[in-house]
Design an enzyme around this catalytic site. Sequence first.
Site, PDB file in Angstrom:
ATOM      1  N   ASP A   1      -1.425   1.958   1.083  1.00  0.00           N
ATOM      2  CA  ASP A   1      -0.491   1.042   1.730  1.00  0.00           C
ATOM      3  C   ASP A   1      -0.946  -0.376   1.362  1.00  0.00           C
ATOM      4  OD1 ASP A   1       0.961  -0.615   3.410  1.00  0.00           O
ATOM      5  OD2 ASP A   1       0.669   0.610   5.199  1.00  0.00           O
ATOM      6  N   HIS A   2      -0.158  -1.065   0.537  1.00  0.00           N
ATOM      7  CA  HIS A   2      -0.592  -2.366   0.020  1.00  0.00           C
ATOM      8  C   HIS A   2      -0.649  -3.430   1.110  1.00  0.00           C
ATOM      9  CE1 HIS A   2      -1.810  -4.945  -3.098  1.00  0.00           C
ATOM     10  NE2 HIS A   2      -1.052  -4.474  -4.077  1.00  0.00           N
ATOM     11  N   ARG A   3      -0.067  -3.172   2.248  1.00  0.00           N
ATOM     12  CA  ARG A   3      -0.169  -4.109   3.356  1.00  0.00           C
ATOM     13  C   ARG A   3      -1.566  -4.110   3.968  1.00  0.00           C
ATOM     14  NH1 ARG A   3       4.519  -1.659   7.013  1.00  0.00           N
ATOM     15  NH2 ARG A   3       3.138   0.114   6.605  1.00  0.00           N
TER      16      ARG A   3
END
Length: 438
Positions: free
Chosen positions: A410-412
Amino acid sequence: MPTPILMPALSPTMEEGKLAKWHVKEGDKVVSGDVIAEIETDKATMEVEAVDEGRIGKLLVPEGAENVPVNKPIAMLLGEGEDASALKDAAPTPPPASAEAPKRETKPVAPSPTPAPPTEEKAMPVPPVTALPPRHDQNGSRIFASPLAKRIAKEKGVDLASVAGSGPRGRIVKADVESAKPGMAPPRAAVPGGAAPTAIGPSIDPRAFYEKDSYEEVPLDSMRRTIARRLAQAMQEIPHFYLTIDCELDELFRVRKHLNETGGIKLSVNDFLIRASALALMKVPNANVSFAGTSLLKHKHADIGIAVALEGGLITPIIRNAETKGLAEISAEAKELAERARNKKLKPQEFEGGSFSISNLGMFGIKNFTAVINPPQAAIIAVGKGEERAVVHNGKIETATVMTVTMSCDHRAIDGALGAQFLEAFKAYVEYPPSMLL
């Protein structure tokens, strides 16, 4: 006034369930903690316990009813001093379809209504019982309370977020609210990152492209509907990116063979991968997180989910605190969880949450693949088949058993360098298993 017994939400994602079996009948007395029904969800079959004391006045949902929405009244509970006559004014379900409604449409309008016969005293109308909306605390966590407890809390001005529940699974019951001090509820905080449920229907209906007799249409069961909705939502809301690494397994195979021959246990490759993942998360703690909208939740333990294939779907039971468990304990727990998962006997706390997941398709001959992140987690690894490949060691071409692992992030919450650090630590544990014992 009778209290409705509502269809419970047995997990944060549950929206409906099947009332598989009643353990009570009308007229039975119940106390808090008594098992009153069995509910089937898309994941498991759970017993439902009474949260208030009273007598079953009416069963509103028949045994075997499917797709019963969460918070829909399924029975009515009579309190002390109440009898069946109290149910007439508190009917929580609409009347059955009858000729009464059509008559209103076809009957000619009378010039003046016939006056009702006079009565000594006109009773105040009692509004229908409706399901009270779920409450959340300031962190967005669901507060579980019985309908009667919610009603009393509203009347007394008691903030349910400040009340400790003594009922089954921590549910707040009548006695908890009655002993609480009145106080204004604090303003609710919005659940970070909250979004409307994602529709599962395709934008293009495939039935428009095929002759009706050229296919068989199989309705989705509750498990497949949940999978469709949650994974579609995960792909739309979570910005996935992928990192791939190769791990050599020859040393792991040697250690595994020795332990299986001398230790009296049968360890699988997956047992080693669970242990390696847990230790890598402890070594790279910034990868052991969940995205919460305005913050990151840094988990103190490595709760590793293992994807288990079921008929018509899959489920991910979780090994809690995996970093504290040895290979033998992980192996026994993984086998026991997988068996109960296939029999739909898992409890919600055994498959909800977690901080990381493993999906292994190597046993099916799959070389590599990518997996969809399972919210609220921020990462999952997809494990392929171990196979002999040519590798270079010290300038020489040799053969080794190599396994490809792809990490979905999850790049967040996880950046590329952080994900690479995790995979570096994971690879080191896999390729030299004795380091797992240090």
